[in-house]
Design a protein around this motif. Structure first.
Motif, PDB file in Angstrom:
ATOM      1  N   VAL A 197       6.669  41.891  10.770  1.00 12.80           N
ATOM      2  CA  VAL A 197       6.544  43.188  10.095  1.00 12.80           C
ATOM      3  C   VAL A 197       5.085  43.410   9.696  1.00 12.80           C
ATOM      4  CG1 VAL A 197       7.334  44.637   8.194  1.00 12.80           C
ATOM      5  CG2 VAL A 197       8.863  42.894   9.161  1.00 12.80           C
ATOM      6  N   ASP A 198       4.492  44.449  10.251  1.00 17.13           N
ATOM      7  CA  ASP A 198       3.129  44.828   9.892  1.00 17.13           C
ATOM      8  C   ASP A 198       3.193  45.698   8.636  1.00 17.13           C
ATOM      9  OD1 ASP A 198       0.573  45.849   9.653  1.00 17.13           O
ATOM     10  OD2 ASP A 198       0.370  46.407  11.756  1.00 17.13           O
ATOM     11  N   GLU A 199       2.682  45.162   7.526  1.00 16.54           N
ATOM     12  CA  GLU A 199       2.725  45.854   6.227  1.00 16.54           C
ATOM     13  C   GLU A 199       1.424  46.615   5.939  1.00 16.54           C
ATOM     14  OE1 GLU A 199       5.005  46.425   3.978  1.00 16.54           O
ATOM     15  OE2 GLU A 199       6.203  44.654   3.468  1.00 16.54           O
ATOM     16  N   ALA A 200       0.694  46.993   6.976  1.00 13.12           N
ATOM     17  CA  ALA A 200      -0.597  47.659   6.770  1.00 13.12           C
ATOM     18  C   ALA A 200      -0.476  48.857   5.841  1.00 13.12           C
ATOM     19  CB  ALA A 200      -1.177  48.097   8.120  1.00 13.12           C
ATOM     20  N   HIS A 201       0.603  49.641   5.985  1.00 14.73           N
ATOM     21  CA  HIS A 201       0.754  50.862   5.198  1.00 14.73           C
ATOM     22  C   HIS A 201       1.791  50.715   4.090  1.00 14.73           C
ATOM     23  CE1 HIS A 201      -1.730  52.960   8.149  1.00 14.73           C
ATOM     24  NE2 HIS A 201      -1.054  52.274   9.052  1.00 14.73           N
ATOM     25  N   GLY A 202       2.304  49.502   3.902  1.00 14.74           N
ATOM     26  CA  GLY A 202       3.270  49.250   2.836  1.00 14.74           C
ATOM     27  C   GLY A 202       2.672  48.524   1.656  1.00 14.74           C
ATOM     28  N   LEU A 203       1.801  47.550   1.932  1.00 15.32           N
ATOM     29  CA  LEU A 203       1.190  46.757   0.864  1.00 15.32           C
ATOM     30  C   LEU A 203       0.377  47.648  -0.066  1.00 15.32           C
ATOM     31  CD1 LEU A 203       0.428  44.065  -0.442  1.00 15.32           C
ATOM     32  CD2 LEU A 203      -1.403  43.835   1.244  1.00 15.32           C
ATOM     33  N   GLY A 204       0.614  47.516  -1.360  1.00 16.98           N
ATOM     34  CA  GLY A 204      -0.116  48.312  -2.347  1.00 16.98           C
ATOM     35  C   GLY A 204       0.573  49.616  -2.653  1.00 16.98           C
ATOM     36  N   VAL A 205       0.867  50.395  -1.613  1.00 14.23           N
ATOM     37  CA  VAL A 205       1.592  51.658  -1.809  1.00 14.23           C
ATOM     38  C   VAL A 205       3.003  51.371  -2.294  1.00 14.23           C
ATOM     39  CG1 VAL A 205       2.458  53.726  -0.646  1.00 14.23           C
ATOM     40  CG2 VAL A 205       0.192  52.850  -0.100  1.00 14.23           C
ATOM     41  N   HIS A 206       3.576  50.261  -1.836  1.00 20.19           N
ATOM     42  CA  HIS A 206       4.877  49.799  -2.315  1.00 20.19           C
ATOM     43  C   HIS A 206       4.712  48.444  -3.009  1.00 20.19           C
ATOM     44  CE1 HIS A 206       7.447  52.905  -0.524  1.00 20.19           C
ATOM     45  NE2 HIS A 206       6.601  52.892   0.493  1.00 20.19           N
ATOM     46  N   GLY A 207       3.727  48.339  -3.874  1.00 22.12           N
ATOM     47  CA  GLY A 207       3.506  47.091  -4.598  1.00 22.12           C
ATOM     48  C   GLY A 207       3.254  45.936  -3.647  1.00 22.12           C
ATOM     49  N   PRO A 208       4.100  44.917  -3.674  1.00 20.35           N
ATOM     50  CA  PRO A 208       3.919  43.767  -2.777  1.00 20.35           C
ATOM     51  C   PRO A 208       4.340  44.040  -1.341  1.00 20.35           C
ATOM     52  CG  PRO A 208       5.913  43.478  -4.056  1.00 20.35           C
ATOM     53  CD  PRO A 208       5.260  44.725  -4.575  1.00 20.35           C
ATOM     54  N   GLY A 209       4.737  45.277  -1.037  1.00 22.06           N
ATOM     55  CA  GLY A 209       5.171  45.628   0.309  1.00 22.06           C
ATOM     56  C   GLY A 209       6.677  45.769   0.387  1.00 22.06           C
ATOM     57  N   LEU A 210       7.145  46.434   1.454  1.00 22.08           N
ATOM     58  CA  LEU A 210       8.576  46.687   1.582  1.00 22.08           C
ATOM     59  C   LEU A 210       9.383  45.420   1.869  1.00 22.08           C
ATOM     60  CD1 LEU A 210       8.854  50.080   3.502  1.00 22.08           C
ATOM     61  CD2 LEU A 210       9.287  49.606   1.101  1.00 22.08           C
ATOM     62  N   VAL A 211       8.772  44.458   2.559  1.00 26.94           N
ATOM     63  CA  VAL A 211       9.491  43.207   2.836  1.00 26.94           C
ATOM     64  C   VAL A 211       9.891  42.540   1.524  1.00 26.94           C
ATOM     65  CG1 VAL A 211       9.262  40.868   3.769  1.00 26.94           C
ATOM     66  CG2 VAL A 211       8.474  42.829   5.109  1.00 26.94           C
ATOM     67  N   ALA A 212       8.950  42.440   0.590  1.00 31.36           N
ATOM     68  CA  ALA A 212       9.259  41.835  -0.714  1.00 31.36           C
ATOM     69  C   ALA A 212      10.203  42.720  -1.515  1.00 31.36           C
ATOM     70  CB  ALA A 212       7.967  41.591  -1.483  1.00 31.36           C
ATOM     71  N   ARG A 213       9.968  44.040  -1.480  1.00 23.42           N
ATOM     72  CA  ARG A 213      10.801  44.959  -2.261  1.00 23.42           C
ATOM     73  C   ARG A 213      12.270  44.898  -1.824  1.00 23.42           C
ATOM     74  NH1 ARG A 213       7.883  49.393  -4.725  1.00 23.42           N
ATOM     75  NH2 ARG A 213       6.640  48.315  -6.299  1.00 23.42           N
ATOM     76  N   LEU A 214      12.489  44.631  -0.551  1.00 22.13           N
ATOM     77  CA  LEU A 214      13.853  44.609  -0.016  1.00 22.13           C
ATOM     78  C   LEU A 214      14.484  43.224  -0.056  1.00 22.13           C
ATOM     79  CD1 LEU A 214      13.288  46.980   3.046  1.00 22.13           C
ATOM     80  CD2 LEU A 214      14.529  47.503   0.932  1.00 22.13           C
ATOM     81  N   GLY A 215      13.802  42.252  -0.675  1.00 24.18           N
ATOM     82  CA  GLY A 215      14.355  40.910  -0.810  1.00 24.18           C
ATOM     83  C   GLY A 215      14.297  40.077   0.454  1.00 24.18           C
ATOM     84  N   LEU A 216      13.385  40.420   1.376  1.00 23.23           N
ATOM     85  CA  LEU A 216      13.297  39.708   2.658  1.00 23.23           C
ATOM     86  C   LEU A 216      12.144  38.705   2.695  1.00 23.23           C
ATOM     87  CD1 LEU A 216      13.800  42.808   5.001  1.00 23.23           C
ATOM     88  CD2 LEU A 216      15.551  41.199   4.198  1.00 23.23           C
ATOM     89  N   ALA A 217      11.331  38.671   1.652  1.00 20.40           N
ATOM     90  CA  ALA A 217      10.177  37.768   1.644  1.00 20.40           C
ATOM     91  C   ALA A 217      10.642  36.315   1.553  1.00 20.40           C
ATOM     92  CB  ALA A 217       9.263  38.097   0.461  1.00 20.40           C
ATOM     93  N   GLY A 218       9.947  35.458   2.278  1.00 18.06           N
ATOM     94  CA  GLY A 218      10.244  34.035   2.222  1.00 18.06           C
ATOM     95  C   GLY A 218      11.322  33.573   3.182  1.00 18.06           C
ATOM     96  N   LEU A 219      11.941  34.491   3.924  1.00 18.02           N
ATOM     97  CA  LEU A 219      12.950  34.096   4.903  1.00 18.02           C
ATOM     98  C   LEU A 219      12.264  33.492   6.125  1.00 18.02           C
ATOM     99  CD1 LEU A 219      15.336  37.210   4.801  1.00 18.02           C
ATOM    100  CD2 LEU A 219      15.526  35.057   3.533  1.00 18.02           C
ATOM    101  N   ASP A 220      12.869  32.454   6.689  1.00 17.58           N
ATOM    102  CA  ASP A 220      12.261  31.767   7.832  1.00 17.58           C
ATOM    103  C   ASP A 220      12.135  32.658   9.061  1.00 17.58           C
ATOM    104  OD1 ASP A 220      11.938  29.451   6.412  1.00 17.58           O
ATOM    105  OD2 ASP A 220      13.738  28.468   7.216  1.00 17.58           O
ATOM    106  N   HIS A 221      12.975  33.674   9.162  1.00 14.16           N
ATOM    107  CA  HIS A 221      12.981  34.519  10.360  1.00 14.16           C
ATOM    108  C   HIS A 221      12.247  35.842  10.140  1.00 14.16           C
ATOM    109  CE1 HIS A 221      16.541  35.578   8.001  1.00 14.16           C
ATOM    110  NE2 HIS A 221      16.480  36.776   8.543  1.00 14.16           N
ATOM    111  N   VAL A 222      11.455  35.950   9.066  1.00  8.06           N
ATOM    112  CA  VAL A 222      10.671  37.156   8.806  1.00  8.06           C
ATOM    113  C   VAL A 222       9.221  36.761   8.538  1.00  8.06           C
ATOM    114  CG1 VAL A 222      10.344  39.183   7.337  1.00  8.06           C
ATOM    115  CG2 VAL A 222      12.664  38.377   7.853  1.00  8.06           C
TER     116      VAL A 222
END
Length: 375
Positions: A197-222
């Protein structure tokens, strides 16, 4: 004339006729034009805390890192930035690169090979496309935002490749829509894929990014890639994910291995910007409010990020509208083929928290006033 001079002239004439000529336009330090074209979404590029940190690092470390990261170009400020990025984005590990482009090149080319099927959304950034080309992996391009098409590609009974890589952006840079990340992450988990997931336009605008906001951060397959040059107002890129991925990139990521380390000023500036993002959630709130105002004023759909795209009838109309806005003191971007994945020329208008309220109101009036002429 030489054969090359001839060819350059022919290429230029073709671009001119199609309305696709691009030119560099230097900007002065005190340029009074209201900037609604850049990527400094939170207005941090000139924030005193960020610029002081960058200047101090330049005085302490020098103007550049001095070498590639594997030689002597890894500095303490790089390590601090990587640890902070990993913590703030909820990831086990991070690796900083000299640009966001290099981050995407490094991760795709190092993970994909002839034993990998790459499934790419049709609207991903050119840097991800180029990473696939370098990898020589088999590529399946799926229609934009089509979860079912991704599922079909991953389930493909004829797929001979052992591994699969799915490439998306959290927020797309042209249409401004968000990827269906939860659904895609679930597909990758079920079918043994790795979601990049390229968070170029998500990081900052959505705080830590949409991956973190959606509870997907830290998963081995992301896996997440990011740039430090947009909402963080600095320069550089990063890849975030499992520690094993970081180790693999240090050894196999050619765009990392053979590149000079990120300049210390950029690393320190990004560090300071991360602190400001945590400390001042009002900046992102301003961006979302303003992009909503823009969408209403210009009668287009509100995007998920800071960039709003206004369709234009032709490349020539887009260029003319951009020039008219500039004449009125407002700078907007212009997307034309081949930069637009669907071939539709657009004005690119950025909502920034760094624009003063009076300037913002004036810019809205200018854009609304000229749209009837060019759309």
């Amino acid at each position: 004339m030489s054969v090359w001079t001839d060819w350059w002239a022919q290429e230029h004439a073709s671009r001119e006729e199609a309305g696709l000529v691009r030119r560099l336009r230097p900007r002065g330090v005190d340029d009074p034009t209201i900037d609604l074209a850049g990527n400094d979404y939170l207005g941090l590029a000139r924030d005193p805390a960020v610029t002081r940190a960058a200047a101090t690092a330049a005085l302490q470390w020098g103007a550049g890192a001095g070498a590639s990261r594997l030689v002597t170009g890894t500095l303490a400020v790089h390590e601090e930035l990587e640890q902070t990025l990993a913590r703030d984005l909820g990831q086990p590990a991070a690796l900083v690169t000299s640009t966001g482009y290099h981050a995407n090149l490094a991760v795709v080319a190092a993970l994909a090979d002839r034993g990998t099927r790459v499934v790419s959304d049709a609207h991903v950034h050119a840097s991800l496309v180029d990473g696939v080309r370098l990898s020589r992996a088999r590529l399946t391009i799926v229609p934009h935002g089509d979860v079912d098409a991704v599922a079909c590609a991953l389930r493909d009974a004829e797929r001979a490749e052992e591994r699969a890589l799915v490439l998306v952006e959290s927020v797309y840079s042209v249409l401004g829509d968000a990827a269906p990340l939860v659904e895609l992450a679930g597909l990758c988990e079920r079918h043994g894929g790795l979601l990049v997931v390229d968070e170029a336009h998500g990081l900052g605008v959505h705080g830590p990014g949409l991956v973190a906001r959606l509870g997907l951060a830290g998963l081995d397959h992301v896996v997440v890639t990011a740039t430090l040059s947009k909402a963080l107002g600095s320069q550089g890129g990063a890849v975030l994910g499992p520690a094993a991925l970081r180790e693999h990139l240090v050894n196999r990521g050619r765009a990392f291995v053979f590149d000079t380390g990120l300049a210390p000023a950029s690393a320190a500036g990004a560090l300071a910007a991360l602190h400001e993002v945590r400390r001042r959630p009002d900046l992102a709130a301003t961006v979302h409010r303003r992009v909503g105002e823009l969408a209403t004023a210009l009668d287009v759909a509100a995007p998920a990020g800071a960039v709003l795209s206004v369709p234009m009838p032709s490349p020539h109309a887009a260029v003319a509208a951009q020039a008219a806005a500039l004449d009125a003191g407002v700078r907007v971007g212009c997307f034309r083929p081949p930069s637009v994945p669907d071939g539709v020329s657009r004005l690119r208008v950025t909502a920034s928290a760094g624009v003063a309220d009076d300037d913002w109101s004036r810019a809205l009036d200018v854009l609304v006033g000229m749209m009837g002429t060019f759309r």
